[in-house]
Write a protein that holds these residues in place. Structure first.
Motif, PDB file in Angstrom:
ATOM      1  N   SER A   1       0.862  -1.181   0.000  1.00  0.00           N
ATOM      2  CA  SER A   1       0.000   0.000   0.000  1.00  0.00           C
ATOM      3  C   SER A   1       0.890   1.220   0.000  1.00  0.00           C
ATOM      4  N   GLN A   2       0.369   2.334  -0.485  1.00  0.00           N
ATOM      5  CA  GLN A   2       1.171   3.560  -0.501  1.00  0.00           C
ATOM      6  C   GLN A   2       0.269   4.762  -0.288  1.00  0.00           C
ATOM      7  N   THR A   3       0.850   5.849   0.160  1.00  0.00           N
ATOM      8  CA  THR A   3       0.071   7.073   0.342  1.00  0.00           C
ATOM      9  C   THR A   3       0.980   8.286   0.162  1.00  0.00           C
ATOM     10  N   VAL A   4       0.333   9.426   0.073  1.00  0.00           N
ATOM     11  CA  VAL A   4       1.052  10.693  -0.049  1.00  0.00           C
ATOM     12  C   VAL A   4       0.664  11.561   1.136  1.00  0.00           C
ATOM     13  N   LEU A   5       1.632  11.934   1.937  1.00  0.00           N
ATOM     14  CA  LEU A   5       1.333  12.792   3.087  1.00  0.00           C
ATOM     15  C   LEU A   5       1.267  14.254   2.644  1.00  0.00           C
TER      16      LEU A   5
ATOM     17  N   ARG B   1       8.952  19.480   3.105  1.00  0.00           N
ATOM     18  CA  ARG B   1       9.186  18.614   1.944  1.00  0.00           C
ATOM     19  C   ARG B   1       7.905  17.968   1.425  1.00  0.00           C
ATOM     20  N   LEU B   2       6.738  18.446   1.867  1.00  0.00           N
ATOM     21  CA  LEU B   2       5.468  17.870   1.411  1.00  0.00           C
ATOM     22  C   LEU B   2       5.238  18.201  -0.063  1.00  0.00           C
ATOM     23  N   PRO B   3       4.486  17.383  -0.788  1.00  0.00           N
ATOM     24  CA  PRO B   3       3.926  16.107  -0.354  1.00  0.00           C
ATOM     25  C   PRO B   3       5.006  15.029  -0.248  1.00  0.00           C
ATOM     26  N   TRP B   4       4.791  14.060   0.665  1.00  0.00           N
ATOM     27  CA  TRP B   4       5.803  13.051   0.963  1.00  0.00           C
ATOM     28  C   TRP B   4       5.193  11.655   0.739  1.00  0.00           C
ATOM     29  N   HIS B   5       5.911  10.815   0.005  1.00  0.00           N
ATOM     30  CA  HIS B   5       5.387   9.477  -0.320  1.00  0.00           C
ATOM     31  C   HIS B   5       5.913   8.430   0.659  1.00  0.00           C
TER      32      HIS B   5
ATOM     33  N   PRO C   1      10.074   7.172  -3.505  1.00  0.00           N
ATOM     34  CA  PRO C   1      10.521   8.363  -4.219  1.00  0.00           C
ATOM     35  C   PRO C   1       9.380   9.061  -4.941  1.00  0.00           C
ATOM     36  N   ALA C   2       8.296   8.350  -5.205  1.00  0.00           N
ATOM     37  CA  ALA C   2       7.173   8.890  -5.984  1.00  0.00           C
ATOM     38  C   ALA C   2       6.053   7.871  -5.897  1.00  0.00           C
ATOM     39  N   GLU C   3       4.921   8.171  -6.544  1.00  0.00           N
ATOM     40  CA  GLU C   3       3.874   7.158  -6.607  1.00  0.00           C
ATOM     41  C   GLU C   3       4.348   6.036  -7.533  1.00  0.00           C
ATOM     42  N   LEU C   4       4.143   4.797  -7.100  1.00  0.00           N
ATOM     43  CA  LEU C   4       4.618   3.646  -7.863  1.00  0.00           C
ATOM     44  C   LEU C   4       3.416   2.802  -8.292  1.00  0.00           C
TER      45      LEU C   4
ATOM     46  N   THR D   1      -6.431   3.420   1.750  1.00  0.00           N
ATOM     47  CA  THR D   1      -6.120   3.298   0.326  1.00  0.00           C
ATOM     48  C   THR D   1      -6.215   1.840  -0.115  1.00  0.00           C
ATOM     49  N   HIS D   2      -5.652   0.983   0.716  1.00  0.00           N
ATOM     50  CA  HIS D   2      -5.685  -0.449   0.416  1.00  0.00           C
ATOM     51  C   HIS D   2      -7.134  -0.959   0.375  1.00  0.00           C
ATOM     52  N   TYR D   3      -7.935  -0.555   1.347  1.00  0.00           N
ATOM     53  CA  TYR D   3      -9.327  -1.007   1.414  1.00  0.00           C
ATOM     54  C   TYR D   3     -10.118  -0.511   0.204  1.00  0.00           C
ATOM     55  N   MET D   4      -9.900   0.757  -0.156  1.00  0.00           N
ATOM     56  CA  MET D   4     -10.632   1.328  -1.295  1.00  0.00           C
ATOM     57  C   MET D   4     -10.315   0.561  -2.576  1.00  0.00           C
TER      58      MET D   4
END
Lengths: 406, 389
Positions: free
Chosen positions: A79-83, A94-98, A115-118, B153-156
C-alpha cells in the motif's frame, strides 16, 4: 606575524530541521548496517524468522538470540500514500511526501519512504540508508531502478554527491590527494579548493581546482584559508595524513610520534575548529543538500599494526575524535565519513613492500561512499579482509597481525 | 473452548462527560478529578462508596492509576490502569464487571481523561511506542493519519469503497452532533463540504480525522440490584469481547479482531446482529467504522460500502451509528475517545439522550479500537448493552 582575519557571522540561520532521530538501542543495529552500506535485519537463531520492527524477543518462537544478518532486499509494495501533513517540521518543508508498506520477500512488512507514486503491487528493492539526522531508514525503489528515481530529491538528499558542490581537499599534493581532486573534478564538482602547505604548482589544466595555502599545523593558516574560501563550502575532505617510516628495531621514536600526532590528530582538531562551523551554516542555508566531512584515516585506527604503533595510535586518536565530530555535526545535518584503507601507495622513498591501495581505488571508494551517504568505508581488499577479522574478534586480530619476532 | 461466565446482573450507570475543550491549560488530573466529581454528584454516592477504580489516560506523565487515587483522595480496594486508548472503555467495563461479579469491589468508577495542549499530540506520537519510534514515526511523521491512509487506500482499492461512502458516515455523524451540546463540531456538514476538505494523507482528508481535544468520560459499574436500590438509571451488560494483535500476518490491515470473537459475543448476549438497535463504532477514521460493520457481522467483508449506501446512519435512520456525533464531530479527548461510545449508549438506553434519542431502542453495541504502535491498530473490543426492564 600572526594575522587573524575577522570571522564574519553568516546572515542565515544555523538551525536546521531534521527528521525524527530517536531510536531504541536495539534499532541502532540497523543504523550500524546502514552506516556501512549493508542491508541487515534481525534473524532468530532458533527458528530463522526475520524480525521487524527491531525487537528483543522472536515474534514466532520467543527466541532471545536475534543477531543482525544480511537479508535479500526484494519486496512487494502492499500500500502507498502521499502525506500532505506532517507532525515534524523536517517533512513539512518537503510535502507532499510518499510513504508505503511493503512485504519483504524475507517475511516482515515494513513501512518505507518512496521516491514517488509507484504502480500497484510493484516489485521493490528496499535500501537501508542513513537519513539527514544520521539514523537508519528504509527506502523502496522499483526493482529496475529507473534513473529518474535515483535523481529524486529523496535519494539525492541522503547522499552527498559532489556534483555542483564546493569542496576543500586539505592536502591536494599527496598521491591520494591528487587522485581525489581528479575524481571530484570528473564527478562534476563546481569548485575544488586544493590545499597545499606551500603553493608550488598551481594545478595546471584544472579549471575547477584552485590552490589554497593551508598548513594543518598552523591554525592561523587555516583561518586565512577559511576567509579565502568564504561561506560557500559544502565538503571538507581531510586528506592530511603523515606516516613515519615503519620501525622494526625500536618501538619508540618520540620525534616521529609527536609529528604523527601533530598532523593526524591535532591537525584534524584544528581543521574541525575552523571549518566545521562553515559546514554547519551551509547545512542550514541549503537544507536540500547535505554537507559532508571526510577523514582519510587508516585501517590501523582499529588496531596497532606491526612497526606502526605510534602511527596507529595517532589514527586511533583521530578516529575517536571523528566520532565526537560526527555526533556534533549530526545535529546540524552534516554527514561525517571516515575512510579506513590499508597501506596507501605514496611517493615516500621508504615505502615498505606489501599490498597497497591505489589512489584511484581510494578515490572511487570515496565517491561511492559520499553518494551512498555512508559513515565508514574500508577501501581495498586488504582493509575489507582486516575489517572482517577485526569484527570477528578484535583480540584475535591484534595477535594475528602482531606476531612476536622470530 | 469453555463457555464464558455470563455478565448477568451487572449494570452500567451514571454516564459522565466533562465538557470538551480544544486546548486546555489544565492537566489530565484536573479532567479526571472533574469526572469523578460528576460521578459522585450524579449518583449521590460518597467517595468512600467507590471501592474500585480504573484509569485511562495518555497525559498523566509518569503517574499511574494509584497516583490518581492519591491525587483525588480515593482509597479503592481494587484498582486497574488501562492505557489502551480507544479500546480502554470496553476493556474497563469488562474488568470492572468481573471484579464486581467476584465481589472484589462493589462499585467501580471507570474514568478516562486527557488534556490537550498545542504540542500534546505531537509529543504523544513521538513517545507512543518503541515500534512507532523505530519504524513508523521516522517515515514522514504522519502519525495515525499516515497509517490509516495506507489502510484506507488499500481497502478502497480492494473493495471499491469511494470517498462518498466514507462521507456518508461523517455527514450522518455530524447530523447527530447537531443534537449534542458537548460536540465541538456542530456546524452543519454536507457531502460537498466533506469532499472538498483539504487532503491530509491521500485518501484521508481533514473531515476523516478526529480533532484532538481535552476532556473526560466516566461511568460506574455495579450490580443491577444495587443500581435499582440507589435509584440510578442503568443499563445491563449482556456480552463483551476483546482481542489484541489479531491477524498479524495480514500485510495491510483489512479486518479487526472483532471478527475472531463476534460469534462468542452474540452467543454470550444470546442475540443476533440483526437485533442490535444502535451502535457506537470506534470512529477514528471512517474506514474503520466500515470494517466494524463487516467484522461484527452486519454485512460480509467487502460489503461495507454497499451497506452504508443502503442505510441511514444518523439517529433517526435505519442503522443509527455514533449517535452523539462520535469522535469525528465531538473531538477526541485522548483516552476518553475509548469511553465516548459507552457513555452515549448508557444515555440512549436510559432516556438521557435528549433530541437525538433513537426511538424504541433496547439493545446497543459499543466498540473499542486502540493503539497504533506500528502499521496497524492492535486492540479491539465490543460490548452489548441492554435497556433495563
Amino acid at each position: 606575524m600572526n594575522t587573524r582575519p575577522e570571522t564574519k557571522l553568516p546572515p542565515y540561520p544555523t538551525q536546521i530541521d531534521l527528521p525524527p532521530h530517536a531510536r531504541g538501542r536495539t534499532a541502532l543495529g540497523m543504523t550500524a548496517a546502514a552506516a556501512r552500506g549493508e542491508f541487515m535485519l534481525q534473524q532468530c537463531s532458533d527458528c530463522g524468522a526475520v524480525q521487524y520492527p527491531p525487537r528483543q524477543a522472536c515474534h514466532r518462537c520467543l527466541g532471545a538470540d536475534l543477531p543482525w544478518q544480511r537479508q535479500p532486499q526484494g519486496a512487494v509494495l502492499a500500500s502507498q500514500t502521499v502525506l500532505h501533513h506532517s507532525n515534524a517540521r523536517y517533512f513539512r518543508h518537503r510535502l507532499p511526501w510518499h510513504v508505503g508498506l511493503a512485504r519483504l520477500d524475507c517475511g516482515p512488512t515494513v513501512m518505507l519512504h518512496l521516491p514517488a507514486e509507484l504502480p500497484e503491487a510493484a516489485r521493490l528493492r528496499v535500501h537501508m540508508r542513513l537519513d539527514r539526522a544520521g539514523s537508519a531508514i528504509l527506502i523502496g525503489l522499483p526493482e529496475e531502478e529507473a534513473t529518474e528515481m535515483k535523481d529524486s530529491a529523496l535519494i539525492q538528499e541522503l547522499g552527498c554527491d559532489p556534483r555542483g558542490r564546493t569542496i576543500l581537499v586539505t592536502d591536494a599534493q599527496s598521491l591520494a590527494g591528487r587522485a581525489i581532486v581528479t575524481a571530484l573534478t570528473q564527478a562534476g564538482a563546481a569548485r575544488i579548493w586544493a590545499g597545499c602547505p606551500v603553493i608550488v604548482d598551481p594545478l595546471r589544466k584544472n579549471a575547477v581546482a584552485q590552490a589554497v595555502q593551508l598548513d594543518p599545523r598552523d591554525v592561523g593558516s587555516l583561518r586565512a584559508a577559511a576567509a579565502a574560501i568564504g561561506e560557500e563550502l559544502d565538503m571538507v575532505i581531510n586528506t592530511t595524513t603523515l606516516q613515519a617510516p615503519a620501525r622494526v628495531a625500536t618501538l619508540v621514536d618520540r620525534n616521529d610520534a609527536s609529528t604523527e600526532m601533530d598532523i593526524n590528530y591535532f591537525g584534524l582538531l584544528r581543521l574541525a575548529e575552523v571549518f566545521s562551523p562553515l559546514l554547519r551554516q551551509r547545512s542550514a542555508a541549503q537544507p536540500q543538500h547535505m554537507p559532508a566531512w571526510v577523514n582519510l584515516l587508516s585501517i590501523g585506527a582499529l588496531a596497532s599494526l606491526p612497526g606502526q604503533a605510534s602511527y596507529c595510535a595517532s589514527q586511533a586518536a583521530a578516529h575517536c575524535f571523528s566520532q565526537g565530530l560526527r555526533a556534533d555535526l549530526s545535529g546540524a545535518g552534516v554527514r561525517v565519513m571516515n575512510l579506513f584503507p590499508g597501506p596507501l601507495e605514496d611517493d615516500s622513498p621508504a615505502q615498505s613492500p606489501g599490498i597497497r591501495v591505489a589512489p584511484a581505488v581510494l578515490a572511487r571508494a570515496l565517491l561511492q561512499g559520499l553518494r551512498s551517504g555512508l559513515e565508514d568505508v574500508y577501501p581495498g581488499e586488504l582493509a575489507q579482509d582486516w575489517l572482517s577479522r577485526w569484527r570477528a574478534d578484535p583480540k584475535v586480530f591484534e595477535r594475528e597481525v602482531n606476531r612476536p619476532p622470530g | 473452548m469453555r463457555r464464558r461466565l455470563s455478565y448477568e446482573g451487572l449494570a452500567l450507570a451514571a454516564p459522565v462527560t466533562v465538557p470538551y475543550q480544544r486546548y486546555s491549560t489544565h492537566g489530565a488530573h484536573w479532567f479526571i478529578g472533574r469526572a469523578m466529581h460528576a460521578l459522585l454528584a450524579q449518583s449521590g454516592l460518597s467517595r468512600q462508596q467507590i471501592d474500585g477504580l480504573t484509569v485511562s489516560s495518555f497525559t498523566l506523565g509518569s503517574d499511574t492509576a494509584v497516583g490518581v487515587a492519591q491525587h483525588l483522595g480515593l482509597s479503592p480496594r481494587w484498582l486497574d490502569h488501562i492505557p489502551t486508548g480507544g479500546a480502554s472503555g470496553v476493556m474497563a467495563l469488562r474488568r470492572a464487571a468481573r471484579a464486581v461479579q467476584a465481589g472484589d469491589a462493589e462499585i467501580v468508577a471507570c474514568v478516562a481523561g486527557d488534556t490537550n495542549q498545542p504540542d500534546t499530540f505531537a509529543h504523544t506520537l513521538n513517545h507512543f511506542a518503541d515500534f512507532a519510534r523505530d519504524a513508523s514515526f521516522p517515515y514522514g511523521a504522519g502519525g495515525p493519519n499516515a497509517v490509516f491512509s495506507l489502510i484506507t487506500t488499500h481497502y478502497m482499492r480492494r473493495y471499491g469503497a469511494t470517498r462518498e461512502d466514507f462521507g456518508r458516515i461523517a455527514v450522518a455523524q455530524r447530523n447527530n452532533a447537531m443534537h449534542n451540546p458537548n460536540a465541538l463540531l456542530r456546524q452543519p456538514l454536507d457531502m460537498q463540504q466533506y469532499l472538498e476538505a483539504r487532503p491530509i494523507a491521500e485518501a484521508i482528508h481533514l473531515l476523516d480525522c478526529v480533532m484532538p481535544c481535552a476532556g473526560a468520560e466516566a461511568f460506574l459499574v455495579m450490580r443491577a440490584e444495587q443500581a435499582r436500590d440507589l435509584g440510578l438509571p442503568h443499563v445491563l451488560l449482556r456480552g463483551a469481547i476483546e482481542r489484541h494483535n489479531a491477524y498479524a500476518d495480514d500485510p495491510v490491515m483489512e479486518r479487526g479482531g472483532w471478527r475472531m470473537d463476534r460469534d462468542d459475543l452474540y452467543a454470550q448476549a444470546d442475540v443476533q446482529a440483526g437485533d442490535i438497535d444502535l451502535i457506537q463504532t470506534y470512529d477514528d477514521y471512517p474506514v474503520i467504522v466500515m470494517m466494524q460493520f463487516e467484522d461484527l457481522g452486519f454485512c460480509e467483508k467487502g460489503e461495507g460500502p454497499d451497506f452504508v449506501r443502503r442505510h441511514g446512519l444518523d439517529f433517526a435512520g435505519s442503522f443509527p451509528n455514533n449517535t452523539s456525533g462520535g469522535q469525528l464531530s465531538c473531538g477526541q479527548a485522548g483516552a476518553a475517545g475509548g469511553f465516548i461510545g459507552v457513555t452515549e449508549t448508557i444515555r440512549q438506553l436510559t432516556g438521557q439522550a435528549g433530541s437525538r434519542t433513537v426511538a424504541q431502542a433496547r439493545l446497543g453495541m459499543v466498540c473499542g479500537f486502540g493503539m497504533v504502535t506500528y502499521d496497524r491498530c492492535l486492540c479491539t473490543g465490543a460490548a452489548i448493552l441492554e435497556k433495563a426492564a
